[in-house]
Design a protein around this motif. Structure first.
Motif, PDB file in Angstrom:
ATOM      1  N   SER A   1       8.784   9.647 -15.578  1.00  0.00           N
ATOM      2  CA  SER A   1       9.755   8.591 -15.823  1.00  0.00           C
ATOM      3  C   SER A   1       9.996   7.776 -14.559  1.00  0.00           C
ATOM      4  CB  SER A   1      11.077   9.180 -16.302  1.00  0.00           C
ATOM      5  OG  SER A   1      11.679   9.900 -15.248  1.00  0.00           O
ATOM      6  N   GLU A   2      10.573   6.604 -14.772  1.00  0.00           N
ATOM      7  CA  GLU A   2      10.922   5.746 -13.639  1.00  0.00           C
ATOM      8  C   GLU A   2      11.947   6.446 -12.744  1.00  0.00           C
ATOM      9  OE1 GLU A   2      11.613   1.075 -13.572  1.00  0.00           O
ATOM     10  OE2 GLU A   2      13.306   2.171 -14.411  1.00  0.00           O
ATOM     11  N   LYS A   3      12.863   7.192 -13.365  1.00  0.00           N
ATOM     12  CA  LYS A   3      13.868   7.920 -12.605  1.00  0.00           C
ATOM     13  C   LYS A   3      13.219   8.969 -11.709  1.00  0.00           C
ATOM     14  CE  LYS A   3      18.006  10.753 -13.176  1.00  0.00           C
ATOM     15  NZ  LYS A   3      18.945  11.380 -14.147  1.00  0.00           N
ATOM     16  N   SER A   4      12.227   9.714 -12.242  1.00  0.00           N
ATOM     17  CA  SER A   4      11.530  10.723 -11.446  1.00  0.00           C
ATOM     18  C   SER A   4      10.757  10.072 -10.300  1.00  0.00           C
ATOM     19  CB  SER A   4      10.579  11.525 -12.335  1.00  0.00           C
ATOM     20  OG  SER A   4      11.285  12.248 -13.294  1.00  0.00           O
ATOM     21  N   PHE A   5      10.165   8.892 -10.573  1.00  0.00           N
ATOM     22  CA  PHE A   5       9.419   8.198  -9.528  1.00  0.00           C
ATOM     23  C   PHE A   5      10.341   7.869  -8.356  1.00  0.00           C
ATOM     24  CE2 PHE A   5       7.758   4.537  -7.304  1.00  0.00           C
ATOM     25  CZ  PHE A   5       6.401   4.817  -7.192  1.00  0.00           C
ATOM     26  N   TYR A   6      11.511   7.318  -8.663  1.00  0.00           N
ATOM     27  CA  TYR A   6      12.440   6.944  -7.601  1.00  0.00           C
ATOM     28  C   TYR A   6      12.975   8.183  -6.871  1.00  0.00           C
ATOM     29  CZ  TYR A   6      12.651   1.961  -8.542  1.00  0.00           C
ATOM     30  OH  TYR A   6      12.347   0.635  -8.651  1.00  0.00           O
ATOM     31  N   THR A   7      13.135   9.300  -7.590  1.00  0.00           N
ATOM     32  CA  THR A   7      13.668  10.506  -6.975  1.00  0.00           C
ATOM     33  C   THR A   7      12.688  11.130  -5.982  1.00  0.00           C
ATOM     34  OG1 THR A   7      15.003  10.979  -8.937  1.00  0.00           O
ATOM     35  CG2 THR A   7      14.565  12.820  -7.441  1.00  0.00           C
ATOM     36  N   TYR A   8      11.402  11.168  -6.350  1.00  0.00           N
ATOM     37  CA  TYR A   8      10.439  11.927  -5.551  1.00  0.00           C
ATOM     38  C   TYR A   8       9.501  11.068  -4.699  1.00  0.00           C
ATOM     39  CZ  TYR A   8      11.988  15.775  -8.458  1.00  0.00           C
ATOM     40  OH  TYR A   8      12.745  16.715  -9.081  1.00  0.00           O
ATOM     41  N   PHE A   9       9.360   9.776  -5.016  1.00  0.00           N
ATOM     42  CA  PHE A   9       8.448   8.938  -4.251  1.00  0.00           C
ATOM     43  C   PHE A   9       9.175   7.952  -3.330  1.00  0.00           C
ATOM     44  CE2 PHE A   9       5.682  10.482  -7.559  1.00  0.00           C
ATOM     45  CZ  PHE A   9       4.473  10.654  -6.918  1.00  0.00           C
ATOM     46  N   LYS A  10      10.414   7.606  -3.659  1.00  0.00           N
ATOM     47  CA  LYS A  10      11.149   6.676  -2.810  1.00  0.00           C
ATOM     48  C   LYS A  10      11.754   7.381  -1.595  1.00  0.00           C
ATOM     49  CE  LYS A  10      11.012   2.542  -4.720  1.00  0.00           C
ATOM     50  NZ  LYS A  10      10.573   1.352  -3.990  1.00  0.00           N
ATOM     51  N   ASN A  11      11.957   8.674  -1.684  1.00  0.00           N
ATOM     52  CA  ASN A  11      12.545   9.434  -0.592  1.00  0.00           C
ATOM     53  C   ASN A  11      11.473  10.270   0.091  1.00  0.00           C
ATOM     54  OD1 ASN A  11      15.209   8.592  -1.251  1.00  0.00           O
ATOM     55  ND2 ASN A  11      15.195  10.054  -2.946  1.00  0.00           N
ATOM     56  N   SER A  12      11.427  10.233   1.411  1.00  0.00           N
ATOM     57  CA  SER A  12      10.440  11.021   2.141  1.00  0.00           C
ATOM     58  C   SER A  12      11.036  11.454   3.475  1.00  0.00           C
ATOM     59  CB  SER A  12       9.165  10.196   2.360  1.00  0.00           C
ATOM     60  OG  SER A  12       8.169  10.960   2.987  1.00  0.00           O
ATOM     61  N   PRO A  13      11.012  12.771   3.787  1.00  0.00           N
ATOM     62  CA  PRO A  13      10.488  13.826   2.916  1.00  0.00           C
ATOM     63  C   PRO A  13      11.521  14.250   1.877  1.00  0.00           C
ATOM     64  CG  PRO A  13      11.233  14.760   4.978  1.00  0.00           C
ATOM     65  CD  PRO A  13      11.403  13.267   5.129  1.00  0.00           C
ATOM     66  N   VAL A  14      11.069  14.841   0.778  1.00  0.00           N
ATOM     67  CA  VAL A  14      11.979  15.302  -0.261  1.00  0.00           C
ATOM     68  C   VAL A  14      12.572  16.650   0.123  1.00  0.00           C
ATOM     69  CG1 VAL A  14      10.800  14.053  -2.088  1.00  0.00           C
ATOM     70  CG2 VAL A  14      10.065  16.357  -1.521  1.00  0.00           C
ATOM     71  N   THR A  15      13.694  16.981  -0.476  1.00  0.00           N
ATOM     72  CA  THR A  15      14.367  18.256  -0.176  1.00  0.00           C
ATOM     73  C   THR A  15      14.187  19.276  -1.282  1.00  0.00           C
ATOM     74  OG1 THR A  15      16.418  17.379  -1.144  1.00  0.00           O
ATOM     75  CG2 THR A  15      16.112  17.115   1.234  1.00  0.00           C
TER      76      THR A  15
ATOM     77  N   ASP B   1       0.822  -1.201   0.000  1.00  0.00           N
ATOM     78  CA  ASP B   1       0.000   0.000   0.000  1.00  0.00           C
ATOM     79  C   ASP B   1       0.860   1.257   0.000  1.00  0.00           C
ATOM     80  OD1 ASP B   1      -2.262  -1.530  -0.004  1.00  0.00           O
ATOM     81  OD2 ASP B   1      -2.670  -1.341   2.148  1.00  0.00           O
ATOM     82  N   ASP B   2       2.009   1.196   0.651  1.00  0.00           N
ATOM     83  CA  ASP B   2       2.909   2.350   0.733  1.00  0.00           C
ATOM     84  C   ASP B   2       3.579   2.572  -0.619  1.00  0.00           C
ATOM     85  OD1 ASP B   2       4.704   4.313   1.304  1.00  0.00           O
ATOM     86  OD2 ASP B   2       5.617   3.300   3.015  1.00  0.00           O
ATOM     87  N   ILE B   3       3.355   3.740  -1.212  1.00  0.00           N
ATOM     88  CA  ILE B   3       3.873   4.034  -2.561  1.00  0.00           C
ATOM     89  C   ILE B   3       5.396   4.039  -2.608  1.00  0.00           C
ATOM     90  CG2 ILE B   3       3.911   6.551  -2.308  1.00  0.00           C
ATOM     91  CD1 ILE B   3       2.829   6.745  -5.150  1.00  0.00           C
ATOM     92  N   SER B   4       6.049   4.321  -1.471  1.00  0.00           N
ATOM     93  CA  SER B   4       7.515   4.362  -1.456  1.00  0.00           C
ATOM     94  C   SER B   4       8.138   2.982  -1.602  1.00  0.00           C
ATOM     95  CB  SER B   4       8.009   5.010  -0.158  1.00  0.00           C
ATOM     96  OG  SER B   4       7.662   4.211   0.954  1.00  0.00           O
ATOM     97  N   LYS B   5       7.330   1.920  -1.451  1.00  0.00           N
ATOM     98  CA  LYS B   5       7.838   0.556  -1.566  1.00  0.00           C
ATOM     99  C   LYS B   5       7.551  -0.066  -2.929  1.00  0.00           C
ATOM    100  CE  LYS B   5       7.413  -0.392   3.400  1.00  0.00           C
ATOM    101  NZ  LYS B   5       6.809  -1.274   4.433  1.00  0.00           N
ATOM    102  N   TRP B   6       6.905   0.674  -3.827  1.00  0.00           N
ATOM    103  CA  TRP B   6       6.598   0.127  -5.149  1.00  0.00           C
ATOM    104  C   TRP B   6       7.866  -0.005  -5.981  1.00  0.00           C
ATOM    105  CZ3 TRP B   6       1.807   3.564  -6.771  1.00  0.00           C
ATOM    106  CH2 TRP B   6       0.757   3.312  -5.880  1.00  0.00           C
ATOM    107  N   LYS B   7       7.876  -1.022  -6.839  1.00  0.00           N
ATOM    108  CA  LYS B   7       8.989  -1.200  -7.771  1.00  0.00           C
ATOM    109  C   LYS B   7       8.532  -2.100  -8.924  1.00  0.00           C
ATOM    110  CE  LYS B   7      10.933  -5.042  -5.072  1.00  0.00           C
ATOM    111  NZ  LYS B   7      12.115  -5.541  -4.349  1.00  0.00           N
ATOM    112  N   GLY B   8       9.348  -2.122  -9.951  1.00  0.00           N
ATOM    113  CA  GLY B   8       9.082  -3.024 -11.076  1.00  0.00           C
ATOM    114  C   GLY B   8       7.711  -2.860 -11.689  1.00  0.00           C
ATOM    115  N   ILE B   9       6.918  -3.931 -11.664  1.00  0.00           N
ATOM    116  CA  ILE B   9       5.629  -3.966 -12.348  1.00  0.00           C
ATOM    117  C   ILE B   9       4.628  -3.011 -11.707  1.00  0.00           C
ATOM    118  CG2 ILE B   9       4.631  -5.854 -10.983  1.00  0.00           C
ATOM    119  CD1 ILE B   9       3.576  -6.968 -13.651  1.00  0.00           C
ATOM    120  N   ASP B  10       4.744  -2.750 -10.382  1.00  0.00           N
ATOM    121  CA  ASP B  10       3.848  -1.786  -9.733  1.00  0.00           C
ATOM    122  C   ASP B  10       4.016  -0.394 -10.341  1.00  0.00           C
ATOM    123  OD1 ASP B  10       2.782  -3.655  -7.964  1.00  0.00           O
ATOM    124  OD2 ASP B  10       4.424  -3.392  -6.541  1.00  0.00           O
TER     125      ASP B  10
END
Length: 387
Positions: A55-69, A29-38
């Protein structure tokens, strides 16, 4: 950008996550844990509902890190706000105001900018009348001096013979110095030319050969990227990558050439050439590995959502891929570089109708003695341009 904007963006990520969970069930459910096919499914839903993509790169930059700077670009903020059910990023913030927060439609000049403007104005130099008068007087003096000088220059000056003789002697010395300087310049030029010939002799005396590659069965250009290793005696191999439809250009002064050619869809080939009487251009035929090509074709084949066609596609891949196959997906980012999939996850990925499959490319594919695919390494490129 303010700290409140960063807090608003964290709110927006939670709204985007909630919107996706209304109709989908990802691995977490947590969007920061999504990867691959999700992520692929989320990109597809974003394109369908908000008519845009990240892009996948933007997803990892802004959704994998919390909070963003730092905030994403405004077009990405607007896209995510539309997906979450708002007209724009401004409207989203307007609906999520913090206590005491005010939104401005237009940017205003900050206090710091006003201070800089006042400082610039105050430093501007305005001459008082007394200084202007002084400048006028100096100007008149200069005019008088120039007039006096012109009168003196117009007078006739008589030169005696001794002065003329001294000037002639002075003219001889510069001529001698001029000859010496030219001799040294000539010697220096010769040395530069000789050094250049020694340094670039390989380029000057080398010859360029052109090699193009065809599919031996179909008579057309190869359909996959080629890896060419040039083997030279007492040297490490040099690796070149040739894109589909391109030719390989190689410059050398050697008399022999040894190449090792490999590709995911073609059989390995080693080429040895004597270059003493070799042609400048040559076409090399590569034998295709039809079994690997079939696996690739069924991976990218568009079934258009037809259940029968999807079933046939799954059956074909089931028969081509070994049940113990090792499959890797490669990512173009620094956060998550590679992910391992089993056979069923891979088949599910490539039989789910998404526009991302058109960008699937195979990096490596291996099979065993029975013809079963035992190893696949692939990537799915992104359509988004660099931001």
């Amino acid at each position: 950008m303010t700290d409140l904007d960063l807090l608003h963006f964290e709110q927006l990520k939670r709204d985007v996550q909630a919107q996706y969970l209304k109709e989908h069930t990802p691995s977490y459910d947590d969007i920061s844990k999504w990867k691959g096919i999700d992520i692929i499914y989320f990109q597809e839903d974003l394109r369908k509902k908000a008519k845009g993509n990240i892009s996948e790169k933007s997803f990892y930059t802004y959704f994998k890190n919390s909070p963003v700077t730092k905030l994403p670009r405004i077009d990405m903020l607007n896209l995510l706000s539309i997906y979450a059910g708002f007209e724009s990023w401004y409207e989203f913030k307007k609906q999520h105001l913090f206590a005491g927060e005010l939104l401005k439609d237009d940017e205003e000049i900050s206090d710091q900018d006003l201070v800089e403007i006042e400082k610039t104005v105050s430093e501007s130099t305005i001459l008082p009348e007394s200084e202007i008068s002084a400048q006028k007087q100096n100007s008149k003096k200069n005019e008088n001096a120039d007039l006096q000088k012109s009168l003196i220059e117009n007078q006739t000056i008589n030169k005696n013979n001794d002065l003329t003789h001294a000037e002639n002697k002075d003219e001889i010395k510069p001529k001698k110095n001029f000859v010496r300087r030219n001799v040294w310049a000539l010697v220096t030029s010769v040395l530069v030319v000789l050094t250049g010939l020694l340094g670039f002799k390989d380029v000057i005396f080398s010859k360029t050969y052109k090699y193009c590659f065809n599919d031996a069965d179909r008579g057309v250009g190869v359909v996959n990227t080629l890896e060419i290793k040039v083997i030279k005696e007492n040297e490490s191999p040099i690796l070149y990558k040739i894109k589909p439809g391109e030719c390989f250009y190689y410059s050398t002064k050697d008399k022999n050439l040894k190449m090792q050619i490999s590709s995911p869809f073609y059989e390995y080939l080693e080429v040895n050439r004597s270059l003493e009487n070799a042609p400048d251009e040559e076409i090399i035929e590569l034998k295709p590995d039809d079994y690997k090509m079939a696996a690739y074709y069924f991976s990218i084949k568009d079934a258009n959502g037809d259940p029968e066609e999807l079933k046939r596609k799954r059956n074909q891949l089931e028969s081509l891929i070994s049940k113990n196959a090792v499959i890797y997906q490669i990512y173009d980012n620094n956060i998550y570089g590679i992910e391992r999939l089993d056979k069923q996850k891979y088949i599910t990925l490539v039989t789910t109708p998404t526009t991302s499959l058109k960008n699937l490319s195979v990096i490596e594919m291996k099979k065993d003695n029975n013809g079963k695919i035992i190893s696949i390494k692939f990537k799915i490129a992104t359509d988004e341009k660099n931001k």
